[in-house]
Scaffold this motif. Structure first.
Motif, mmCIF file in Angstrom:
data_model
loop_
_atom_site.group_PDB
_atom_site.id
_atom_site.type_symbol
_atom_site.label_atom_id
_atom_site.label_comp_id
_atom_site.label_asym_id
_atom_site.label_seq_id
_atom_site.Cartn_x
_atom_site.Cartn_y
_atom_site.Cartn_z
ATOM 1 N N SER A 1 28.852 -21.902 -13.329
ATOM 2 C CA SER A 1 29.301 -22.628 -12.120
ATOM 3 C C SER A 1 29.619 -24.087 -12.464
ATOM 4 O O SER A 1 30.528 -24.688 -11.907
ATOM 5 N N SER A 2 28.856 -24.655 -13.424
ATOM 6 C CA SER A 2 29.105 -26.061 -13.774
ATOM 7 C C SER A 2 30.489 -26.221 -14.389
ATOM 8 O O SER A 2 31.211 -27.178 -14.126
ATOM 9 N N GLY B 1 23.663 -19.066 -14.583
ATOM 10 C CA GLY B 1 24.156 -18.532 -15.864
ATOM 11 C C GLY B 1 25.578 -18.019 -15.807
ATOM 12 O O GLY B 1 26.075 -17.424 -16.759
ATOM 13 N N HIS C 1 25.633 -30.561 -18.817
ATOM 14 C CA HIS C 1 24.872 -29.801 -19.810
ATOM 15 C C HIS C 1 24.209 -30.666 -20.864
ATOM 16 O O HIS C 1 23.303 -30.224 -21.542
ATOM 17 N N SER D 1 26.490 -33.604 -10.412
ATOM 18 C CA SER D 1 27.780 -33.217 -9.800
ATOM 19 C C SER D 1 28.598 -34.446 -9.460
ATOM 20 O O SER D 1 29.788 -34.531 -9.727
ATOM 21 N N ASP E 1 20.335 -34.195 -7.361
ATOM 22 C CA ASP E 1 21.434 -33.612 -8.140
ATOM 23 C C ASP E 1 22.557 -34.627 -8.306
ATOM 24 O O ASP E 1 23.579 -34.576 -7.630
ATOM 25 N N GLY F 1 23.624 -22.636 -11.067
ATOM 26 C CA GLY F 1 22.430 -22.660 -11.930
ATOM 27 C C GLY F 1 21.930 -21.277 -12.292
ATOM 28 O O GLY F 1 20.758 -21.096 -12.586
#
Ligand SMILES: Nc1ncnc2c1ncn2[C@@H]1O[C@H](COP(=O)(O)OP(=O)(O)O)[C@@H](O)[C@H]1O
Ligand SMILES: C[C@@](O)(CCOP(=O)(O)O)CC(=O)O
Ligand SMILES: [Mg+2]
Length: 416
Positions: free
Chosen positions: A168-169, A165, A217, A131, A128, A163
């Motif tokens: 959170s991002s 929906g 995204h 982030s 990941d 992750g």
């Protein structure tokens, strides 16, 4: 209010708010809400209208002065990442950021993104890297505007499932943007808890958060970071953000199917289908646009309280939109099971966010029998889904004093 999320200069002459130097002399707590998209997910990436609301689950960030040993200490417990960057290593990235011509939108160029992900991956060693790439990107851009790179200690902890929906991002990107803008003196640090930032400052936070969303995204619409910044309820179309000042209180059942999925991959899949079948997909996206418009009309007509007829219209819109989202390829068997379960109890559900698993919302009428909600929650929990009964319309990005943090947040920060 029209906000252009792309054009953003980094130096002071075109951004009056960009003044001062990075002043990391105090502990700072910032939070931003997750979000629920009522209607318009995916279509909004292609210029259609989306209606989105702030959710009362938030991401919290604590920023402290570093140990003055030339490092940036990072702790992201939600993704199991804890590491220390040497500022001298970050310094090596700075020249590529200095070369960006001022006129260009400030999203990371492909070369910069490669730099960031390589640096993040190298320093982190896990998959990941997004982030960390967001953090490195915002740290570099918000620090190098003629200033030294400061030592920092950053912890980010979220009440949101990542992750799933719920944006959170975006809540992550908004929290980082606000904290770094505040410590670099580009926005104020309100003296009291309940003093909000000005519209100009919120616009700056949102613009930087949008750049962060691009790292995660790939091709975000910007609706998620807009809701994370302004909170409440808003109408979003092609970068234009219009808060919907008054909407009736809506009770929903929020369910996480716990099926992991990648927003970036799902958004890219819809684009591919649109390129492959424009004559089929365009009318579906236009229909979703009409659903968003009709939903906004009903909500604003029912601001004093929705009638039975208005609830029936909202339920029909939910069903139609869920079918459209299946047509554009972002459904999932877990969501089908959820819709069948709620339908069998006379309720109406649709996915929220990118779909492909993740979360769904079920509209609850005010007169619903608690026993019905309990039966639905029991049935969904049997599938391994997580359910929250919640209301929507949470406040946007906020500054907190350490004494006013929710208990679970204080506990998590102390444990971090
Ligand atoms: N609290 C957090 N700590 C670290 N990274 C986070 C956090 N919340 C979100 N992220 C980043 O955002 C990604 C999830 O974004 P996305 O796929 O858009 O899902 P959603 O926005 O629906 O939660 C995670 O993989 C991670 O890179
Ligand atoms: C699918 C989309 O419309 C919303 C994505 O929401 P999330 O990242 O899955 O919470 C993408 C976008 O608007 O950027
Ligand atoms: Mg997201």
């Amino acid at each position: 209010m029209v906000v252009n999320q792309n054009l953003l200069c980094c130096n002071t002459d075109c951004n009056p708010l960009i003044t001062g130097s990075m002043m990391v002399d105090r502990e700072l707590f910032v939070s931003a809400p997750g979000k629920v998209i009522l209607h318009g997910e995916h279509a909004v990436v292609h210029g259609k209208v989306a209606l989105a609301v702030g959710l009362n689950l938030r991401t919290f960030l604590r920023l402290r002065p570093g140990k003055d040993n030339g490092t940036v200490e990072i702790n992201l417990p939600n993704i199991g990442t804890k590491l220390t960057w040497k500022i001298s290593d970050l310094q090596a990235l700075v020249p590529s950021f200095h070369n960006s011509p001022e006129s260009k939108p400030l999203g990371p160029s492909p070369e910069q993104l490669d730099f960031l992900k390589t640096f993040a991956g190298f320093s982190n060693g896990t998959t990941d890297t997004e982030s960390l790439a967001v953090l490195a990107f915002l740290y570099l851009y918000l620090s190098i505007c003629g200033q030294a790179l400061p030592s920092l200690e950053i912890v980010v902890w979220s009440q949101l499932p990542t992750g799933a929906g719920l944006g959170s991002s975006a809540a992550y990107s908004v929290s980082i943007a606000a904290a770094l803008l505040a410590t670099s003196g580009k926005i104020s640090i309100p003296a009291q808890e309940n003093i909000r930032w000005t519209q100009a400052e919120l616009t700056l936070i949102n613009s930087w958060a949008f750049q962060g969303e691009k790292v995660i995204h790939g091709n975000p619409s910007g609706v998620d970071n807009a809701v994370g910044t302004w909170g409440g309820a808003l109408r979003f179309q092609a970068g234009e953000i219009n808060p919907i000042e008054r909407v009736p209180v809506l009770e929903i059942l929020l369910t996480n199917t716990c099926v992991p999925r990648s927003t970036k991959t799902l958004v890219a899949g819809v684009k591919d289908k649109l390129l492959k079948f424009p004559g089929i997909m365009e009318p579906v996206l236009s229909s979703i646009n009409a659903i968003s418009e009709e939903c906004q009309r009903v909500l604003q007509a029912g601001v004093e309280g929705l009638t039975i007829e208005q609830y029936s219209v909202l339920e029909e819109l939910i069903d139609i939109n869920q079918h459209h989202l299946n047509v554009i390829g972002v459904g999932h068997p877990s969501l089908d099971r959820l819709c069948q379960a709620t339908t069998s109890h006379g309720l109406h559900s649709k996915l929220t966010g990118a779909g492909g698993g993740g979360c769904a919302i079920t509209l609850l009428r005010p007169d619903i029998e608690p026993s019905v909600v309990d039966a639905v929650k029991q049935e969904l929990s049997a599938y391994g889904y997580q359910c929250w009964r919640t209301s929507i319309g949470a406040p946007g990005v906020s500054l907190h004093s350490s004494s006013m943090l929710p208990e679970d947040v204080t506990r998590s920060f102390n444990k971090a």
